[in-house]
Design an enzyme around this catalytic site. Structure first.
Site, PDB file in Angstrom:
ATOM      1  N   HIS A 145       0.837  -1.205   0.000  1.00  0.00           N
ATOM      2  CA  HIS A 145       0.000   0.000   0.000  1.00  0.00           C
ATOM      3  C   HIS A 145       0.878   1.265   0.000  1.00  0.00           C
ATOM      4  CE1 HIS A 145      -3.601   2.420   1.284  1.00  0.00           C
ATOM      5  NE2 HIS A 145      -2.647   3.175   1.807  1.00  0.00           N
ATOM      6  N   GLU A 146       1.811   1.325   0.950  1.00  0.00           N
ATOM      7  CA  GLU A 146       2.656   2.530   1.056  1.00  0.00           C
ATOM      8  C   GLU A 146       3.546   2.678  -0.182  1.00  0.00           C
ATOM      9  OE1 GLU A 146       1.966   4.736   3.166  1.00  0.00           O
ATOM     10  OE2 GLU A 146       0.682   3.517   4.441  1.00  0.00           O
TER      11      GLU A 146
ATOM     12  N   HIS B 196       1.854   4.636  -2.851  1.00  0.00           N
ATOM     13  CA  HIS B 196       2.002   6.092  -2.710  1.00  0.00           C
ATOM     14  C   HIS B 196       3.371   6.540  -3.232  1.00  0.00           C
ATOM     15  CE1 HIS B 196      -1.632   6.946  -0.536  1.00  0.00           C
ATOM     16  NE2 HIS B 196      -1.330   6.203   0.497  1.00  0.00           N
TER      17      HIS B 196
ATOM     18  N   HIS C 124       3.526   6.743  -6.929  1.00  0.00           N
ATOM     19  CA  HIS C 124       2.778   7.918  -7.390  1.00  0.00           C
ATOM     20  C   HIS C 124       3.691   9.150  -7.298  1.00  0.00           C
ATOM     21  CE1 HIS C 124      -1.376  10.171  -7.109  1.00  0.00           C
ATOM     22  NE2 HIS C 124      -0.782  10.326  -8.271  1.00  0.00           N
TER      23      HIS C 124
END
Length: 649
Positions: free
Chosen positions: A432-433, A436, A439
């Site tokens: 999940h991290e 980020h 991105h």
């Protein structure tokens, strides 16, 4: 110096870095005011934003994560000072006029590319929500309200974590050992949601969530101040102001989304509650009414009973090294990107277990740096998060300023000689991290104001939640999950069982999130509120969630997300809906499809916040999704996978 910033070799350096940034910002303000309207105006504004953010963003991280108190304190001070300067700049009439002249000049505006236009409009939006268009008296009121809101947010946040005390004689002797003793008092610091003893959970719930007059006054003042500020600058409610520029666009759409989702979930949620009630009757025949303190516990019991997924069985397959290899391999196949460990210089990192990764594209070269701060240590917050330390942007000399981010996890320190082993939940959080971080690395915008994750809240979680879908796919997991002693791959049925177990009581879990999101919308909707925040909680809980409200409790006083996600708590559900649609339509058939990876980069990651979020979603899905599409995507994720079901039966 920290992150290679020479001034930051000692805490006093923050003052120096801050003074430098403020000098630079004064020079840029003068330059902006004397430059004729044109693309250069936007460039100067972005430089101004960059000079302040480079210190503030870095300080935002250091103030929570640095082991040295002096560094944390210096960073906290720098954040406050730069925050004050930003507030002042947002109400600087002359500075605003230079941007207004640009926006009013139709000829120049029509010659700008869409990204530059959007960034100019976003800067204008910052001025407007600070009340720039008001007369001097009202403008001063807006600044004062902003400052008061910041203080209330900090006070409320501290209040959400403070334990409650109770005379120890109030509780039966046999459960007292669950709580910390302090003289004649017991300290209750959380909900003890995993405790098998119903009485302990009930006591923790009633004591920890007991209403507190001071915290209640803070919340009421915070909500009223947010509403006053929103109305002062021309919005109907704080929610209208907060949702401008988001995927949802306005509170009406959010309400429609939450109502439709609730409607679709209701039958499944009832079924989940019935299963939990049965389980409670089986384990505790004397008291089988399902209460709010039962939901997290009994859903866990059902999961364990049905799928026997002891994390201990999985950990040996998920060593940190294997998981990082898995991410590297996935990014390399999907996006042509590799992660390389890089040597750090003295003073560059804040703890010796921090690792620095260079993110390198096969043809474009170095894209940026990720600092991995993965392990627990005293005084480090127990949360997994992603921090932007420096945003990417195109510099005046034509070079690209490389983005720098930190990924913070709280993994256990491994025993000597053994690798760090992750539970399935930790592995999913790492993915999940990393979503980020990618991105941030690939949102290579011209302007740092919209770089990477600097985009609307309800879009920001899409790339990270999408990574969870990859982390739960056997084809992906099979590439890296190996037993650290034997090298044996993780069996397929173990991955399937893990995925299916997450669907147990998932409707009730989602319904709880809908309840929190609805509550957040009402609190930030029309003011004055029709009832007290506690009466609103009671009414909403019984109507939207379905488990009874417990007298004298006030859960909203522990709702820390009201600070960072005011009027935007729905974002997590909406981001999940988009991620689910992207997964099913673009990656479910082949999670390593390079052409899809490139489309994902081009349509969704590359723009950061420089393009309207709905347009990015349309570009990726090649259609414009409706509220119904979002709801269907979330609900269809709850369906059990038939193949696994048959195998397990």
């Amino acid at each position: 110096g920290l992150f290679g910033v020479p001034e930051l070799s000692c805490p006093e350096g923050f003052q120096e870095a801050q003074d430098k940034a403020l000098q630079e910002s004064e020079r840029l303000v003068q330059k902006a005011c004397s430059t004729p309207p044109g693309p250069e105006t936007v460039m100067i504004f972005d430089q101004l934003s960059d000079s302040l953010c480079r210190v503030a963003d870095l300080a935002d991280f250091v103030k929570v994560a640095h082991p040295d108190f002096a560094f944390r304190e210096a960073a906290e001070e720098a954040c406050r000072n730069i925050g004050t300067v930003v507030e002042k700049l947002n109400t600087d009439v002359e500075l605003c006029q230079s941007l207004r002249r640009l926006l009013a000049d139709e000829t120049v505006m029509s010659s700008l590319d869409p990204e530059t236009r959007r960034v100019a409009e976003l800067f204008m939006f910052d001025f407007e929500i600070s009340g720039i268009h008001l007369d001097e008296e009202k403008r001063k009121k807006a600044v004062d309200l902003n400052i008061r809101i910041l203080d209330l947010c900090n006070e409320f946040l501290i209040g959400t974590h403070i334990p409650n005390k109770i005379d120890k004689h109030v509780l039966p002797e046999h459960i007292r050992y669950n709580f910390t003793t302090e003289g004649n008092y017991l300290q209750v610091a959380g909900l003890h949601a995993d405790c098998p003893d119903d009485l302990v959970r009930e006591a923790a719930y009633k004591i920890f969530l007991h209403s507190n007059a001071q915290q209640l006054a803070r919340l009421e003042e915070l909500l009223a101040s947010r509403n006053s500020l929103a109305q002062l600058v021309g919005y109907d409610t704080f929610a209208h102001r907060a949702l401008q520029g988001t995927m949802a666009k306005n509170p009406e759409t959010v309400t429609q989304f939450l109502e439709k989702l609730s409607e679709q979930l209701s039958k499944r949620t009832q079924k989940d509650f019935q299963m939990m009630t049965k389980m409670k009757m089986k384990l505790n025949p004397h008291n089988s009414m399902l209460m709010p303190w039962d939901h997290p516990y009994y859903s866990g019991v059902l999961r364990a009973e049905r799928y026997n997924i002891d994390p201990g069985l999985y950990c040996p397959f998920f060593s940190l090294g294997a998981c990082m290899e898995g991410l590297n391999s996935l990014f390399s196949q999907l996006l042509g990107i590799s992660l390389y460990a890089e040597q750090t210089k003295r003073g560059e990192i804040w703890s010796e277990d921090v690792r620095k990764l260079a993110v390198v594209h096969e043809t474009e070269g170095l894209l940026g740096y990720i600092y991995c701060d993965f392990f627990q240590r005293p005084d480090k917050p127990h949360q997994d998060c992603h921090f932007t330390v420096r945003g990417g942007r195109l510099k005046e000399n034509g070079e690209y300023q490389l983005p720098v981010v930190v990924l913070m996890l709280s993994l256990p320190n491994s025993a000597r000689g053994a690798p760090t082993l992750l539970s399935p939940g930790m592995m999913e959080n790492l993915f999940h991290e990393m979503g980020h971080a990618m991105h941030s690395m690939l949102g290579r915008t011209r302007y740092q104001h919209v770089t990477g994750t600097r985009c609307p809240t309800d879009f920001a979680e899409v790339p990270s939640i999408l990574m969870e879908y990859f982390a739960n796919d056997y084809r992906v997991v099979n590439q890296f999950a190996r037993h650290y002693k034997t090298g044996q791959p993780l069996p397929k049925n173990m991955v399937s069982r893990l995925c299916e177990s997450k669907k147990v009581c998932a409707a009730a879990d989602m319904q709880l999130q809908v309840f929190y999101a609805v509550l957040d919308q009402i609190y930030h909707g029309e003011h004055p509120l029709k009832k007290s925040t506690t009466e609103i909680l009671k009414e909403t809980q019984e109507k939207v969630y379905g488990l009874p409200y417990v007298p004298n409790t006030a859960w909203q006083l522990r709702f820390s997300h009201l600070v960072g996600y005011g009027a935007k708590y729905y974002s997590y559900l909406m981001s999940r809906a988009v991620a689910s649609m992207v997964w099913k339509q673009c990656f479910a058939q082949n999670p390593f499809d390079r052409a899809m990876g490139e489309r994902y980069r081009r349509e969704m990651l590359a723009h950061g916040g420089g393009k309207e979020p709905m347009l990015m979603v349309q570009g990726m899905l090649q259609k414009s999704p409706s509220v119904e599409d979002f709801v269907d995507a979330l609900v269809s994720d709850l369906d059990h996978d038939f193949e696994t079901f048959i195998m397990d039966s």
